[in-house]
Design an enzyme around this catalytic site. Structure first.
Site, short mmCIF file in Angstrom:
data_model
loop_
_atom_site.label_atom_id
_atom_site.label_comp_id
_atom_site.label_asym_id
_atom_site.label_seq_id
_atom_site.Cartn_x
_atom_site.Cartn_y
_atom_site.Cartn_z
N SER A 18 0.80 -1.23 0.00
CA SER A 18 0.00 0.00 0.00
C SER A 18 0.83 1.28 0.00
O SER A 18 0.28 2.37 -0.14
CB SER A 18 -0.95 0.02 1.20
OG SER A 18 -0.23 0.09 2.42
N LYS A 63 -6.90 4.26 7.90
CA LYS A 63 -5.78 5.07 7.43
C LYS A 63 -6.14 6.56 7.38
O LYS A 63 -5.27 7.42 7.55
CB LYS A 63 -5.29 4.56 6.08
CG LYS A 63 -4.57 3.22 6.22
CD LYS A 63 -3.94 2.74 4.95
CE LYS A 63 -3.16 1.46 5.21
NZ LYS A 63 -2.47 0.95 4.01
#
Length: 281
Positions: free
Chosen positions: A165, A210
């Site tokens: 990611s 996140k």
């Protein structure tokens, strides 16, 4: 009209029930459940320690003014137990999510195997990030000579973190280091998403967590993949979130002067995000 009966009485529950119910509640709270928990992890600043480019003959490196942040999540290891009380706390605190173990892991998954897989994905992501950055520079900054930049030129120092990611944020970091233009412009920026060589930004897991991590790190701007839009069903506040399909869109946005990007309400969906369709649309 309400009729009240003053003679109405309720009998006490049988002793068996009075003891059984608390016992079952305790069992539910402390019994291991077939779930994993996902919580926001710390944000890691890329500059100057995590990401750098070695300056040598033919390789020009430019100073960074601001910060880019790599976002992480904590996830329960496949061999660890999650108890009912932890799931209840996750629901109460609202900053984590509980998911069935089968959604995240194969039945035969082990801690060691998952760590090794995460390391490999991270290494592959870093290699692809350089190729994606060089291609993006060629498209957006013609005349910039980066032919001498190789995998050996790029230094990444990041421990105990795995997964793909970080591709987008690594690529943006390399673009800023290898071009004269000041993309960050003194800002504190975060990003998450995989990256392909052609610049496509792919979705990641734990995007909600996140966003929380980016806000905790003090980031004012966050780039995500537009393929994560459907997972954000609530109003995002306290940070500007931009969903992109390609890295070029992120670069274009960063090149704008501050006055041009501060158009509140313009191009925002119902969740307050640029680049996503409105929730339910």
């Amino acid at each position: 009209m309400i009729h009240r009966n003053r003679d109405l009485r309720f009998s006490r529950a049988p002793l068996f029930i009075r003891f059984t119910i608390p016992f079952l509640v305790l069992v539910a709270l402390f019994a291991p459940m077939n779930f994993v928990l996902i919580t926001p992890g710390p944000a890691t600043s890329l500059f100057p320690k995590v990401l750098s480019v070695e300056e040598s003959a033919g390789v020009n490196v430019y100073p960074v003014k601001g910060q880019l942040n790599l976002l992480t999540i904590y996830i329960t290891n496949p061999e660890s137990y999650v108890f009912g009380a932890e799931i209840l706390g996750c629901w109460a605190w609202g900053d984590c999510v509980a998911m069935p173990r089968s959604v995240m892991y194969q039945e035969d998954a082990t801690d060691d195997a998952e760590v090794e897989t995460g390391k490999k994905e991270m290494e592959e992501s870093q290699n692809v990030a350089l190729a994606a950055a060089k291609a993006a520079i060629a498209r957006n900054f013609p005349g910039t000579n980066i032919s001498a930049v190789t995998d050996a030129s790029v230094k990444v120092s990041l421990k105990n973190t795995g997964g793909p990611s970080g591709g987008l944020i690594f690529s943006l970091g390399l673009v800023d280091l290898l071009t004269r233009e000041d993309l960050i412009q003194g800002r504190n920026i975060a990003g998450t998403g995989t990256i392909d060589i052609d610049g496509t930004v792919g979705p990641i897991g734990g995007v909600t967590e996140k966003i929380i991590g980016a806000k905790r790190a003090g980031a004012t701007l966050l780039f995500i993949s537009n393929q994560n839009c459907d997972e954000i069903t609530y109003k995002v506040e306290g940070i500007e979130v931009i969903a992109v399909e390609k890295i070029d869109q992120a670069i274009d946005y960063l090149r704008k002067p501050f006055s041009a990007e501060k158009t509140k309400g313009k191009d925002l969906n119902s969740a307050g995000i640029r680049g996503c369709a409105s929730v339910g649309a």
